[in-house]
Design a protein around this motif. Structure first.
Motif, short mmCIF file in Angstrom:
data_model
loop_
_atom_site.label_atom_id
_atom_site.label_comp_id
_atom_site.label_asym_id
_atom_site.label_seq_id
_atom_site.Cartn_x
_atom_site.Cartn_y
_atom_site.Cartn_z
N GLN A 205 0.82 -1.21 0.00
CA GLN A 205 0.00 0.00 0.00
C GLN A 205 0.87 1.27 0.00
N GLU A 206 1.88 1.30 0.85
CA GLU A 206 2.76 2.48 0.91
C GLU A 206 3.49 2.68 -0.42
N SER A 207 3.96 1.59 -1.01
CA SER A 207 4.69 1.68 -2.28
C SER A 207 3.75 2.14 -3.40
N ALA A 208 2.52 1.63 -3.41
CA ALA A 208 1.55 2.02 -4.43
C ALA A 208 1.22 3.50 -4.33
N GLU A 209 1.05 3.98 -3.11
CA GLU A 209 0.75 5.40 -2.91
C GLU A 209 1.94 6.27 -3.32
N LEU A 210 3.14 5.76 -3.07
CA LEU A 210 4.35 6.50 -3.41
C LEU A 210 4.51 6.69 -4.92
N ILE A 211 4.22 5.64 -5.68
CA ILE A 211 4.41 5.73 -7.15
C ILE A 211 3.12 6.00 -7.89
N GLY A 212 1.99 6.03 -7.17
CA GLY A 212 0.70 6.32 -7.81
C GLY A 212 0.13 5.15 -8.59
N ALA A 213 0.41 3.94 -8.15
CA ALA A 213 -0.12 2.75 -8.83
C ALA A 213 -1.56 2.52 -8.42
N ASN A 214 -2.44 2.37 -9.43
CA ASN A 214 -3.85 2.16 -9.11
C ASN A 214 -4.57 1.22 -10.07
N SER A 215 -3.86 0.61 -11.01
CA SER A 215 -4.49 -0.35 -11.92
C SER A 215 -3.51 -1.47 -12.24
N GLY B 184 3.83 -4.20 -12.79
CA GLY B 184 5.28 -4.35 -12.94
C GLY B 184 6.04 -3.27 -12.20
N LYS B 185 5.55 -2.04 -12.33
CA LYS B 185 6.19 -0.92 -11.66
C LYS B 185 6.09 -1.07 -10.15
N LEU B 186 4.92 -1.50 -9.66
CA LEU B 186 4.72 -1.67 -8.23
C LEU B 186 5.57 -2.83 -7.69
N MET B 187 5.62 -3.93 -8.42
CA MET B 187 6.43 -5.08 -7.99
C MET B 187 7.90 -4.69 -7.92
N SER B 188 8.38 -3.91 -8.89
CA SER B 188 9.79 -3.52 -8.88
C SER B 188 10.10 -2.58 -7.72
N THR B 189 9.10 -1.85 -7.24
CA THR B 189 9.28 -0.98 -6.08
C THR B 189 9.24 -1.78 -4.77
N VAL B 190 8.37 -2.78 -4.74
CA VAL B 190 8.18 -3.58 -3.52
C VAL B 190 9.31 -4.59 -3.34
N LYS B 191 9.79 -5.17 -4.43
CA LYS B 191 10.74 -6.28 -4.34
C LYS B 191 11.97 -6.00 -3.46
N PRO B 192 12.65 -4.86 -3.62
CA PRO B 192 13.83 -4.63 -2.76
C PRO B 192 13.49 -4.58 -1.26
N LYS B 193 12.26 -4.22 -0.94
CA LYS B 193 11.87 -4.09 0.46
C LYS B 193 11.56 -5.45 1.10
N ILE C 229 -0.87 -10.46 -3.27
CA ILE C 229 -1.31 -9.28 -2.51
C ILE C 229 -1.32 -8.04 -3.40
N VAL C 230 -0.30 -7.91 -4.27
CA VAL C 230 -0.27 -6.77 -5.20
C VAL C 230 -1.48 -6.82 -6.13
N LYS C 231 -1.79 -8.01 -6.65
CA LYS C 231 -2.96 -8.15 -7.54
C LYS C 231 -4.25 -7.77 -6.82
N GLU C 232 -4.40 -8.26 -5.58
CA GLU C 232 -5.58 -7.91 -4.79
C GLU C 232 -5.69 -6.40 -4.60
N TYR C 233 -4.56 -5.77 -4.30
CA TYR C 233 -4.55 -4.33 -4.06
C TYR C 233 -4.95 -3.56 -5.32
#
Length: 148
Positions: A104-114, A119-128, A141-145
């Motif tokens: 959720q924090e990563s999605a809000e940070l990069i503005g992911a909503n669809s 791919g963009k969200l996964m690449s942001t989440v993966k290092p964490k 979880i990313v798909k659900e979000y």
């Protein structure tokens, strides 16, 4: 003490204690690390060793699913024991709630909503979450979000 040194010490102790199963699992992990080091990357640091160990755990979890489908209870038990041994060398695993918070924090940070942003969200989440969570669970979880 580096993670590779810890693996080496634990392997020696398992051999001394005649714990063949534990020694075998640690030996397989050491072999996977050595294979990558010999492929030209040189000596691995702790973060890279964690990635290798996380990959080993993932392979065993995938195999576990196949063993359960094939009704091979003997292999299921030994694979679960291998996973438990390897998890001792990985950082504390994240709970689903912690993963959801990171997503959720990563999605809000990069503005992911669809789903286009997956791919963009996964690449942001993966290092964490590297080495701290199962990739399939994170993807789910990313798909659900993104499907909210």
């Amino acid at each position: 003490m580096s993670l590779k040194d810890r693996l080496q010490e634990d392997w020696k102790n398992a051999l001394k204690g005649r714990d063949k199963f534990r020694a075998s699992v640690i030996s397989m992990a050491k072999a996977a690390i050595l294979l990558i080091e010999k492929s030209g990357t040189g000596s691995l640091n702790d973060d890279q060793v964690i990635e290798v160990l996380a990959k080993e755990v993932k392979q065993r979890r995938d195999a576990l699913q196949e063993f359960e489908n094939g009704n091979r209870q003997d292999l299921v038990e030994s694979t679960k024991a291998e996973i438990e041994i390897l998890l001792n060398y990985l950082p504390q695993q994240l709970t689903e709630d912690e993963i959801r918070t990171i997503v959720q924090e990563s999605a809000e940070l990069i503005g992911a909503n669809s789903m286009k942003d997956m791919g963009k969200l996964m690449s942001t989440v993966k290092p964490k979450i590297t080495g701290r969570a199962d990739g399939k669970l994170v993807s789910q979880i990313v798909k659900e979000y993104l499907n909210k």
